[in-house]
Write a protein that holds these residues in place. Sequence first.
Motif, PDB file in Angstrom:
ATOM      1  N   ALA A  26     -18.153  -1.473  -3.408  1.00 48.27           N
ATOM      2  CA  ALA A  26     -17.880  -1.550  -4.849  1.00 48.27           C
ATOM      3  C   ALA A  26     -19.169  -1.416  -5.642  1.00 48.27           C
ATOM      4  O   ALA A  26     -20.163  -2.066  -5.366  1.00 48.27           O
ATOM      5  CB  ALA A  26     -17.199  -2.876  -5.176  1.00 48.27           C
ATOM      6  N   ASN A  76      -9.678   4.031  -5.536  1.00 49.23           N
ATOM      7  CA  ASN A  76      -9.971   2.594  -5.477  1.00 49.23           C
ATOM      8  C   ASN A  76      -9.707   1.928  -6.832  1.00 49.23           C
ATOM      9  O   ASN A  76      -9.856   2.567  -7.871  1.00 49.23           O
ATOM     10  CB  ASN A  76     -11.450   2.365  -5.138  1.00 49.23           C
ATOM     11  CG  ASN A  76     -11.900   3.147  -3.926  1.00 49.23           C
ATOM     12  OD1 ASN A  76     -11.761   4.358  -3.874  1.00 49.23           O
ATOM     13  ND2 ASN A  76     -12.438   2.474  -2.949  1.00 49.23           N
ATOM     14  N   TRP A  77      -9.401   0.616  -6.818  1.00 49.76           N
ATOM     15  CA  TRP A  77      -9.194  -0.071  -8.100  1.00 49.76           C
ATOM     16  C   TRP A  77     -10.510  -0.497  -8.732  1.00 49.76           C
ATOM     17  O   TRP A  77     -10.558  -0.973  -9.853  1.00 49.76           O
ATOM     18  CB  TRP A  77      -8.208  -1.235  -7.984  1.00 49.76           C
ATOM     19  CG  TRP A  77      -8.636  -2.404  -7.161  1.00 49.76           C
ATOM     20  CD1 TRP A  77      -8.295  -2.653  -5.859  1.00 49.76           C
ATOM     21  CD2 TRP A  77      -9.453  -3.512  -7.561  1.00 49.76           C
ATOM     22  NE1 TRP A  77      -8.870  -3.830  -5.434  1.00 49.76           N
ATOM     23  CE2 TRP A  77      -9.584  -4.379  -6.450  1.00 49.76           C
ATOM     24  CE3 TRP A  77     -10.095  -3.866  -8.755  1.00 49.76           C
ATOM     25  CZ2 TRP A  77     -10.316  -5.555  -6.484  1.00 49.76           C
ATOM     26  CZ3 TRP A  77     -10.843  -5.044  -8.787  1.00 49.76           C
ATOM     27  CH2 TRP A  77     -10.937  -5.867  -7.665  1.00 49.76           C
ATOM     28  N   TYR A  78     -11.620  -0.318  -8.018  1.00 47.25           N
ATOM     29  CA  TYR A  78     -12.957  -0.509  -8.581  1.00 47.25           C
ATOM     30  C   TYR A  78     -13.695   0.804  -8.373  1.00 47.25           C
ATOM     31  O   TYR A  78     -13.283   1.655  -7.574  1.00 47.25           O
ATOM     32  CB  TYR A  78     -13.688  -1.647  -7.851  1.00 47.25           C
ATOM     33  CG  TYR A  78     -13.770  -1.381  -6.360  1.00 47.25           C
ATOM     34  CD1 TYR A  78     -14.797  -0.604  -5.830  1.00 47.25           C
ATOM     35  CD2 TYR A  78     -12.781  -1.829  -5.497  1.00 47.25           C
ATOM     36  CE1 TYR A  78     -14.836  -0.297  -4.480  1.00 47.25           C
ATOM     37  CE2 TYR A  78     -12.815  -1.529  -4.141  1.00 47.25           C
ATOM     38  CZ  TYR A  78     -13.846  -0.764  -3.654  1.00 47.25           C
ATOM     39  OH  TYR A  78     -13.884  -0.446  -2.319  1.00 47.25           O
ATOM     40  N   TYR A 119     -11.777   8.513  -7.769  1.00 47.24           N
ATOM     41  CA  TYR A 119     -11.414   7.826  -6.523  1.00 47.24           C
ATOM     42  C   TYR A 119     -10.181   6.972  -6.727  1.00 47.24           C
ATOM     43  O   TYR A 119      -9.914   6.498  -7.831  1.00 47.24           O
ATOM     44  CB  TYR A 119     -12.562   6.919  -6.035  1.00 47.24           C
ATOM     45  CG  TYR A 119     -13.815   7.672  -5.661  1.00 47.24           C
ATOM     46  CD1 TYR A 119     -13.919   8.330  -4.441  1.00 47.24           C
ATOM     47  CD2 TYR A 119     -14.886   7.736  -6.550  1.00 47.24           C
ATOM     48  CE1 TYR A 119     -15.072   9.024  -4.095  1.00 47.24           C
ATOM     49  CE2 TYR A 119     -16.039   8.435  -6.214  1.00 47.24           C
ATOM     50  CZ  TYR A 119     -16.126   9.079  -4.992  1.00 47.24           C
ATOM     51  OH  TYR A 119     -17.258   9.770  -4.650  1.00 47.24           O
ATOM     52  N   TYR A 128       0.825  -1.212   0.000  1.00 50.30           N
ATOM     53  CA  TYR A 128       0.000   0.000   0.000  1.00 50.30           C
ATOM     54  C   TYR A 128       0.858   1.261   0.000  1.00 50.30           C
ATOM     55  O   TYR A 128       0.662   2.161   0.817  1.00 50.30           O
ATOM     56  CB  TYR A 128      -0.929   0.016   1.220  1.00 50.30           C
ATOM     57  CG  TYR A 128      -1.967  -1.098   1.246  1.00 50.30           C
ATOM     58  CD1 TYR A 128      -2.255  -1.851   0.112  1.00 50.30           C
ATOM     59  CD2 TYR A 128      -2.657  -1.381   2.418  1.00 50.30           C
ATOM     60  CE1 TYR A 128      -3.205  -2.859   0.147  1.00 50.30           C
ATOM     61  CE2 TYR A 128      -3.611  -2.387   2.462  1.00 50.30           C
ATOM     62  CZ  TYR A 128      -3.879  -3.129   1.324  1.00 50.30           C
ATOM     63  OH  TYR A 128      -4.825  -4.122   1.379  1.00 50.30           O
ATOM     64  N   LYS A 152     -14.578  -4.786  -0.337  1.00 52.57           N
ATOM     65  CA  LYS A 152     -15.372  -4.464  -1.524  1.00 52.57           C
ATOM     66  C   LYS A 152     -16.847  -4.252  -1.200  1.00 52.57           C
ATOM     67  O   LYS A 152     -17.702  -4.373  -2.063  1.00 52.57           O
ATOM     68  CB  LYS A 152     -15.228  -5.546  -2.616  1.00 52.57           C
ATOM     69  CG  LYS A 152     -13.788  -5.925  -2.920  1.00 52.57           C
ATOM     70  CD  LYS A 152     -13.033  -4.777  -3.581  1.00 52.57           C
ATOM     71  CE  LYS A 152     -11.552  -5.054  -3.658  1.00 52.57           C
ATOM     72  NZ  LYS A 152     -10.802  -4.744  -2.441  1.00 52.57           N
ATOM     73  N   PRO A 205     -13.045   1.530   2.561  1.00 47.52           N
ATOM     74  CA  PRO A 205     -12.432   1.531   1.229  1.00 47.52           C
ATOM     75  C   PRO A 205     -11.177   2.385   1.157  1.00 47.52           C
ATOM     76  O   PRO A 205     -10.862   3.131   2.090  1.00 47.52           O
ATOM     77  CB  PRO A 205     -13.538   2.099   0.343  1.00 47.52           C
ATOM     78  CG  PRO A 205     -14.363   2.935   1.254  1.00 47.52           C
ATOM     79  CD  PRO A 205     -14.277   2.307   2.613  1.00 47.52           C
ATOM     80  N   GLY A 206     -10.476   2.288   0.029  1.00 46.66           N
ATOM     81  CA  GLY A 206      -9.132   2.850  -0.091  1.00 46.66           C
ATOM     82  C   GLY A 206      -9.031   4.341  -0.260  1.00 46.66           C
ATOM     83  O   GLY A 206      -7.971   4.919  -0.025  1.00 46.66           O
ATOM     84  N   ASP A 207     -10.096   5.001  -0.700  1.00 44.25           N
ATOM     85  CA  ASP A 207      -9.992   6.438  -0.940  1.00 44.25           C
ATOM     86  C   ASP A 207     -10.299   7.232   0.324  1.00 44.25           C
ATOM     87  O   ASP A 207     -11.334   7.025   0.955  1.00 44.25           O
ATOM     88  CB  ASP A 207     -10.949   6.858  -2.060  1.00 44.25           C
ATOM     89  CG  ASP A 207     -10.671   8.273  -2.524  1.00 44.25           C
ATOM     90  OD1 ASP A 207     -10.941   9.225  -1.752  1.00 44.25           O
ATOM     91  OD2 ASP A 207     -10.164   8.447  -3.649  1.00 44.25           O
ATOM     92  N   PRO A 250     -16.346   2.941  -6.646  1.00 37.15           N
ATOM     93  CA  PRO A 250     -17.148   2.804  -5.430  1.00 37.15           C
ATOM     94  C   PRO A 250     -18.433   3.629  -5.488  1.00 37.15           C
ATOM     95  O   PRO A 250     -18.567   4.536  -6.307  1.00 37.15           O
ATOM     96  CB  PRO A 250     -16.212   3.393  -4.362  1.00 37.15           C
ATOM     97  CG  PRO A 250     -15.501   4.496  -5.102  1.00 37.15           C
ATOM     98  CD  PRO A 250     -15.362   4.032  -6.537  1.00 37.15           C
TER      99      PRO A 250
END
Length: 294
Positions: free
Chosen positions: A202, A221-223, A219, A52, A199, A250-252, A225
């Motif tokens: 997602a 995120n790799w997907y 965002y 990360y 997820k 989530p990542g953001d 959201p």
Amino acid sequence: METRTLGRTGHDSTVATFGAIALNWLEQEGADQMVELVLDSGVNHFDVAPTYGDAELKLGPKLRQHREEIFLGCKTQERDYDGARRKLERSLDRLGVEKIDLYQVHGLEYEEELDEITSDGGALDAFRDARDEGLIDHIGLTSHGSPGLILDAVDRIDDLESLMFPLNPVVAGKDGDEHDYEAVLERADREGIGTLGIKAFAKGSWPSTDDLPEEDRPYANWYEPVGTPDEIRERFDFAAAQGLTSVVSPGDPKLVAMVLDAAARYDGMDEAAQRSLIEQLRGEDSPVPEQLHH
């Protein structure tokens, strides 16, 4: 904030876990403020990884200051003994702590990986030695891969204490074994294994990079959201109502405060509301299992 026991670890984890990848996108001062916000919200379970970016380094200062309040999950993508041991020592060094509470096999995707991890001289041997030395307390596994592979891992690793896997209404509405993460949840409950949901927020896969270059995505995120407070709350309620121990944020960084708010207000979700959400999203494209989208 509600807590639930993380399987046989005996740790009472908050119903939300902080996904510390969000710290990677912030400067140190912002990262410090975010960790304080997360702690002020009552969250006691944090999850980080060496992949990360700078998240381990950014987490370090506040983690050390509040070490007693934080149940720390970290992980490694290394599959052999030496690699896993090296990554563990590096993470301990970057985080500036003497022990990681939950050390996880990160991102299991293929049967061959599981063979290597569980073989003599595999990563699990390194995990177990580290546990004997007091460098880690508990062993877990994370996967965006097929539910069948996760169930194989449960069969083959008798000291597995937590699982992290995708669970959201888009996936719940899909038929077929490759989306049957509910089977993983049921098995984990029977075996006393803690469950961490990823997820949950997602919406679907991003449009192709031709249509939307990565740097133009709103965002991190790799997907893609969901992004409104109501949608975030609805998704959090759904995931928590499935019986997961905890739902990972989530990542953001822009989404974290909304998730913390949803977690603080969580008071269940009735079955009719769950079914209605599944039906509403039945036609959406699921960004998991990951290997179906390579």
